[in-house]
Structure formats: structure tokens, C-alpha cells
Motif scaffolding. Sequence first.
Motif, PDB file in Angstrom:
ATOM      1  N   SER A  74       0.834  -1.209   0.000  1.00  0.00           N
ATOM      2  CA  SER A  74       0.000   0.000   0.000  1.00  0.00           C
ATOM      3  C   SER A  74       0.867   1.258   0.000  1.00  0.00           C
ATOM      4  CB  SER A  74      -0.921   0.002   1.222  1.00  0.00           C
ATOM      5  OG  SER A  74      -1.858  -1.055   1.162  1.00  0.00           O
ATOM      6  N   ASN A  77       2.395   2.088  -3.347  1.00  0.00           N
ATOM      7  CA  ASN A  77       1.355   2.562  -4.263  1.00  0.00           C
ATOM      8  C   ASN A  77       0.649   3.818  -3.742  1.00  0.00           C
ATOM      9  OD1 ASN A  77       0.844   0.520  -6.654  1.00  0.00           O
ATOM     10  ND2 ASN A  77       1.379  -0.711  -4.867  1.00  0.00           N
ATOM     11  N   ALA A  79      -1.248   4.556  -1.136  1.00  0.00           N
ATOM     12  CA  ALA A  79      -2.672   4.396  -0.794  1.00  0.00           C
ATOM     13  C   ALA A  79      -2.969   5.029   0.565  1.00  0.00           C
ATOM     14  CB  ALA A  79      -3.046   2.916  -0.795  1.00  0.00           C
ATOM     15  N   ARG A  81      -4.804   7.584   3.346  1.00  0.00           N
ATOM     16  CA  ARG A  81      -6.094   8.193   3.650  1.00  0.00           C
ATOM     17  C   ARG A  81      -5.978   8.929   4.984  1.00  0.00           C
ATOM     18  NH1 ARG A  81     -11.110   4.274   3.953  1.00  0.00           N
ATOM     19  NH2 ARG A  81     -10.647   4.117   1.719  1.00  0.00           N
ATOM     20  N   CYS A 129      -0.998  -2.863  -6.764  1.00  0.00           N
ATOM     21  CA  CYS A 129      -2.173  -3.210  -5.977  1.00  0.00           C
ATOM     22  C   CYS A 129      -2.902  -4.387  -6.630  1.00  0.00           C
ATOM     23  CB  CYS A 129      -3.131  -2.019  -5.901  1.00  0.00           C
ATOM     24  SG  CYS A 129      -2.540  -0.643  -4.898  1.00  0.00           S
ATOM     25  N   GLY A 133      -7.809  -3.447  -5.329  1.00  0.00           N
ATOM     26  CA  GLY A 133      -7.209  -2.235  -4.791  1.00  0.00           C
ATOM     27  C   GLY A 133      -6.395  -2.492  -3.539  1.00  0.00           C
ATOM     28  N   CYS A 134      -5.513  -1.557  -3.211  1.00  0.00           N
ATOM     29  CA  CYS A 134      -4.686  -1.671  -2.006  1.00  0.00           C
ATOM     30  C   CYS A 134      -5.519  -1.347  -0.765  1.00  0.00           C
ATOM     31  CB  CYS A 134      -3.517  -0.703  -2.083  1.00  0.00           C
ATOM     32  SG  CYS A 134      -2.186  -1.246  -3.172  1.00  0.00           S
ATOM     33  N   PRO A 136      -6.203   0.701   2.321  1.00  0.00           N
ATOM     34  CA  PRO A 136      -5.770   2.078   2.592  1.00  0.00           C
ATOM     35  C   PRO A 136      -4.934   2.192   3.862  1.00  0.00           C
ATOM     36  CG  PRO A 136      -8.100   1.804   3.100  1.00  0.00           C
ATOM     37  CD  PRO A 136      -7.664   0.544   2.415  1.00  0.00           C
TER      38      PRO A 136
END
Length: 295
Positions: A74, A77, A79, A81, A129, A133-134, A136
Amino acid sequence: MRWFSIIALLVLATACGSGRAPVTAEEFADRAREVAGHWRDSAEREPWVAGFVPLRNLTLEPDWKSTPRWVGRSEINSAWRLETGLPVEAPAPATLRWADGGTLSVPVLTAAAAYAGLSKPKSFADEKCPAGGCRPLRVVAVARGEATVPSSRGEVRVPTWDFTVEGVPRPFRRVAVDPAAMGGPPRPLDDGIQEVSTYEVRAPTRLRLSYEHGVCDTTYGARVHETPEVVVVDVDVRDDDVRVCVAMGRTDVVEVTLREPLGRRVVLDSGSGVPLLPKSDVRLSGFRNYDPRRS
């Protein structure tokens, strides 16, 4: 028979030892004067000896052994948040202190600026990913901290911003010194090859140089050129017309005696022109296309 053929090809493919052209005493003297003059006039010299030049990424490596595998994927990439508020006030300047007594006052980034550096997209991702998706990286807290990092003047404690990520045992740490106050790593001169990798002060006028060469090379001693500001070093390594040699290198040490105590003078490698760090595994020749300030 197959293994014998492969080994024979490897041996014959490296028939000239290290392939390093011999350097005469006169050629070394000319090169050493060039290297010393370039360093004297270089814009990188003053930050190296009196400023803060970091020698690692500004996002500090976590302890990956205790970190879940998904975190690395993650992170590479980007990712991220952000799920917490960031302090808005600008921190007061910090004072960096080195073991030799040197100090430097530096500006400190806001938490928002540090988070922007932490979370900016990477230029590459060696592990993409998955299709879904990765996972977060949910940043749930932020705090001020400190860490020890390597620099051109030795290890130094620096302020950090520490970002706690949900499900990760330890926070992600970002050096909080403003990159505008940092110096950059010196670049090799004329794309030269760094031969001497590090040194150790054995006595005020005696240095032990660590250098790399081919296993079939012969070492004929070390050479030195001194000025009031620098000591330029070289190791006289020759392959002596070796015709057949295995494709292997080795690291050796050799000592050199100075006319005057080293003191605060900078030690420079004659081949690359870059400064050497005492008892260090950091090789500035590897910084040719890398600047920690942009990490």
C-alpha cells in the motif's frame, strides 16, 4: 560438462581482471589537483562541512519485520487516507547537534507539509495493488518526534512528524526539517568511478582505506595528495596483464600516512572526486541520480 562450460565462459569473459587502467604517479598528482580544486570551488562544499546534508530518505524506513505485508504494498502505491486533523501551527526552529560539538538551527515543517511529503505518489511501484485495490493506509493520529539520521557530518538527531496508521504497530516517520535548509549530495566528477569506499583514522596522521578491486588485481600501495582543506586518496591497483580471471570483486584495506594530522579536512576519492565518510557504508557514487531532499 555443462557446468564446466558455463564456468569457463565466465572466466574467459573476465579475462582482464578489473579492467582498471593503471594510473601513474604523475597522473594521480594531476587528477588529485583537479579534484581538490573542484571541491574548493563547489557549491556543495559549504553545506557538506557546515550544514545539514541527509544521506537517507526523509521518510524513515519502518521495521518491516514487525509490519504486515500489505503495508509495504500500500505504501509503495501511495494508498494514503488522512482521517485525523493536522496541527496547523508552524513549529519553532530546531537546533541540530553533532558529536563534534557543531550545531545548526533549521526551520521545521508544518504537519501538513510533512504529510504531503510522506504521501506523495512514488515514481514507480514494484508491487502493484491487487485487482480489488490496495488496503488504505488510514492515518488516525499525528505527533512530533525525533530520530537519528546519517548526515555528512555524522549521525544527528532531527525533529520528525510521526503518523500513526490504523493496524500498523509503529508510526510512519517523516523528517521535519525543511528541505530548503538542506544541502544536496556531491555528484561524482566526470562520471568517475569510486574506488575508495570509506576510511578509518588509525592515528592523527594515518588512515586505513577500504577499497574495491578485482580478485586478480595486485595492489602496489596507496597515494595521497594534501592541501589545507582536503586529503585526496587513491590506491595503486593493477591487473598486471592478467589473461584469465573469475568475475568477482573483493574489498581490501591499505594504510596511508599523511604529512599533517587529518583534523577537520575532508577526504576525497580521486577517481570520483566525491568525499568519503569515516567507517560508513554510504557510497556517494550511488547518489548520481538520487537526492534525499526529493525523497
